[in-house]
Design an enzyme around this catalytic site. Sequence first.
Site, mmCIF file in Angstrom:
data_model
loop_
_atom_site.group_PDB
_atom_site.id
_atom_site.type_symbol
_atom_site.label_atom_id
_atom_site.label_comp_id
_atom_site.label_asym_id
_atom_site.label_seq_id
_atom_site.Cartn_x
_atom_site.Cartn_y
_atom_site.Cartn_z
ATOM 1 C CG ASP A 202 116.871 30.659 74.774
ATOM 2 O OD1 ASP A 202 117.407 31.113 73.755
ATOM 3 O OD2 ASP A 202 116.597 29.447 74.919
ATOM 4 C CD GLU A 256 115.545 33.395 70.686
ATOM 5 O OE1 GLU A 256 116.121 32.964 69.688
ATOM 6 O OE2 GLU A 256 115.032 32.651 71.544
HETATM 7 O O1 TEU Z 1 116.982 30.068 69.800
HETATM 8 C C1 TEU Z 1 115.701 29.626 69.462
HETATM 9 C C2 TEU Z 1 115.514 29.512 68.051
HETATM 10 O O2 TEU Z 1 114.506 29.942 67.615
HETATM 11 C C3 TEU Z 1 116.609 28.938 67.197
HETATM 12 O O3 TEU Z 1 117.332 27.956 67.818
HETATM 13 C C4 TEU Z 1 115.986 28.366 66.001
HETATM 14 O O4 TEU Z 1 115.298 27.185 66.322
HETATM 15 C C5 TEU Z 1 117.029 28.055 65.022
HETATM 16 O O5 TEU Z 1 117.882 29.157 64.923
HETATM 17 C C6 TEU Z 1 116.416 27.817 63.687
HETATM 18 O O6 TEU Z 1 117.432 27.759 62.725
HETATM 19 C C7 TEU Z 1 117.378 30.080 71.105
HETATM 20 C C8 TEU Z 1 118.866 30.292 71.168
HETATM 21 O O7 TEU Z 1 119.170 31.544 70.634
HETATM 22 C C9 TEU Z 1 119.552 29.171 70.466
HETATM 23 O O8 TEU Z 1 120.933 29.362 70.376
HETATM 24 C C10 TEU Z 1 119.222 27.901 71.213
HETATM 25 O O9 TEU Z 1 119.725 26.808 70.509
HETATM 26 C C11 TEU Z 1 117.724 27.716 71.405
HETATM 27 O O10 TEU Z 1 117.053 28.907 71.793
HETATM 28 C C12 TEU Z 1 117.463 26.711 72.495
HETATM 29 O O11 TEU Z 1 117.790 27.263 73.725
#
Ligand code: TEU
Length: 556
Positions: A202, A256
């Site tokens: 993440d 990610e």
């Molecule tokens: O996602 C990071 C991220 O880039 C997204 O949350 C982004 O900020 C958002 O989609 C913009 O619309 C990861 C996870 O996949 C997400 O589910 C989490 O909320 C986030 O990290 C925090 O851990």
Amino acid sequence: MSRPKKVWWKEQVVYQIYPRSFKDANGDGIGDLQGIISKIDYLVELGIDIVWLSPHFDSPNADNGYDIRDYKKVMEAFGTMNDFDEMLAKFKQKGIKLIIDLVVNHSSDEHVWFKESKSSKENPYRDYYIWRSGRGTKEPSNWPSFFGGSAWEKDSETEEYYLHYFSKKQPDLNWENSQLREEVYAIMRFWLDKGVDGFRMDVIPLISKHQDFQDMSATELKHPETIYASGPRIHEFLREMNDTVLSKYDVMTVGEGFGVTTALTQRMTDERRKELNLSFLFDIIRVGRDNWQQGDFTLPELKELFTTQNDTDNFHWPTVFLNNHDNPRSVSKFGCDSEENRVRSAKLLALLTLTQRGTPFLYQGEEIGMTNYCFKSFDEFDDVEIRGNYRQILQSGVGALTYLAELNKSSRDHSRTPMQWSNSHQGGFTTAEKSWLAINENYTHINAESQQKDPDSIFNFYKKLLEIRRRNEDLVYGDYFDIAPDHEQVFAYTRTGVDKTFLIVLNMSSKKVSLKLDAMFLGYKLIVSNSTDHYKGPIKETLELAHWEARMYVSA
Ligand code: TEU
Ligand code: CA
């Protein structure tokens, strides 16, 4: 140019499970591990190779498990460690690999490390998080949180601020501290020693922070992710992690990081650098997006992004994905979810995803063409991102209806509605009266059970393509070439391997179209198509394609 090195995580197909929404076994309205176990045969039938499980760890669920309270414990609502071990063993029996979510940019504020850290400036855990004093009565810097407001939260105990890129219940961990890094490596070993096959990491590019915490400019404030994803020590941390832990196991990693550039993606995944195996590049899935707004995009723009991610040497390998738990449903964004076009366009996207160059990642429900949900009011959303940003966005002058209309295109909750298993109560997801997030009422006609029985269904189209991909290495390792980059309606490309060339033609529009082909394609044979009523004779110099028609040919 050298050929890409052959390795299992380039050949296999990943299927993402968002456990909260996959299958509820005990009737409390929340998906769980026993629910997953009950659907392993379904995954075997579909023919995927690897499951990526979104967070299953103990969490107060400020962000559906992306806020971890205990990294070595299973979330109570999902089950126990015994359930996890049983699930892992059963996946292994069926030859399915399991990768889990490593969320170590931040923890929950309820993690014992944070409770200690917060208790006093002298506490040995103080430095596990990022604490700074304010500027007078102001925050240490103007950095914003992705989920609304400042990224700094003042703590009354010690009068200092802690950093949180996401919600204030998700304090960022301090990777500058080597002891913290050792703790993370120990957590990784704990799960690897159980036998998991790797990690989806993440927001991993965010772990290295610019240590000056300087104010952002007005332009930077519009896209803070570009600053957050450009910390100075990212490569050093990834290499240390690889050297200390990952290199000791035969596992895969996929990073990610929303906001990461093509260049950084390629550096992090360059095989010679020994950092990550794969990293999601968000340019394709986010095409036309500006924060919560989904604007238009053209097909040539989209195609150029595929070309760009392939425009490299063979030392790194791309990912291919059109949806995940943070983005709307692919058929609603890239296809067309109308009655007439949904099935055709969902199959077209299946062909696109499974014939592009790169490791494909499918998201639960895409294999049955699940669509976006129609949110009628703000009360229907669960997402912390919307709840956090709502007030700020409305205060900036955006009308509530305008915001709601945009969210109906862009919200993360579209992909979090429960998996539609059958046309019975709650789509077969739960026996509870209601599920934790409303199910899409179209489950009555869009569901797995009916599609498993129908040979012409989207599900069976995915299944067929997965078989074809498994049998044709050239479809995995073959070179990628876009043969009509400027065409406004058709996406047409080749994959050229050692033995054969595949030609894929996709009419990504609701209008019929003709495509003139180079004479070299005469003699190619049709191997798959998403329509039953197409012309079946030999390939012609001009292809006539019906709305959302998709075909794949192979050289003789
Ligand atoms: O996602 C990071 C991220 O880039 C997204 O949350 C982004 O900020 C958002 O989609 C913009 O619309 C990861 C996870 O996949 C997400 O589910 C989490 O909320 C986030 O990290 C925090 O851990
Ligand atoms: Ca449950």
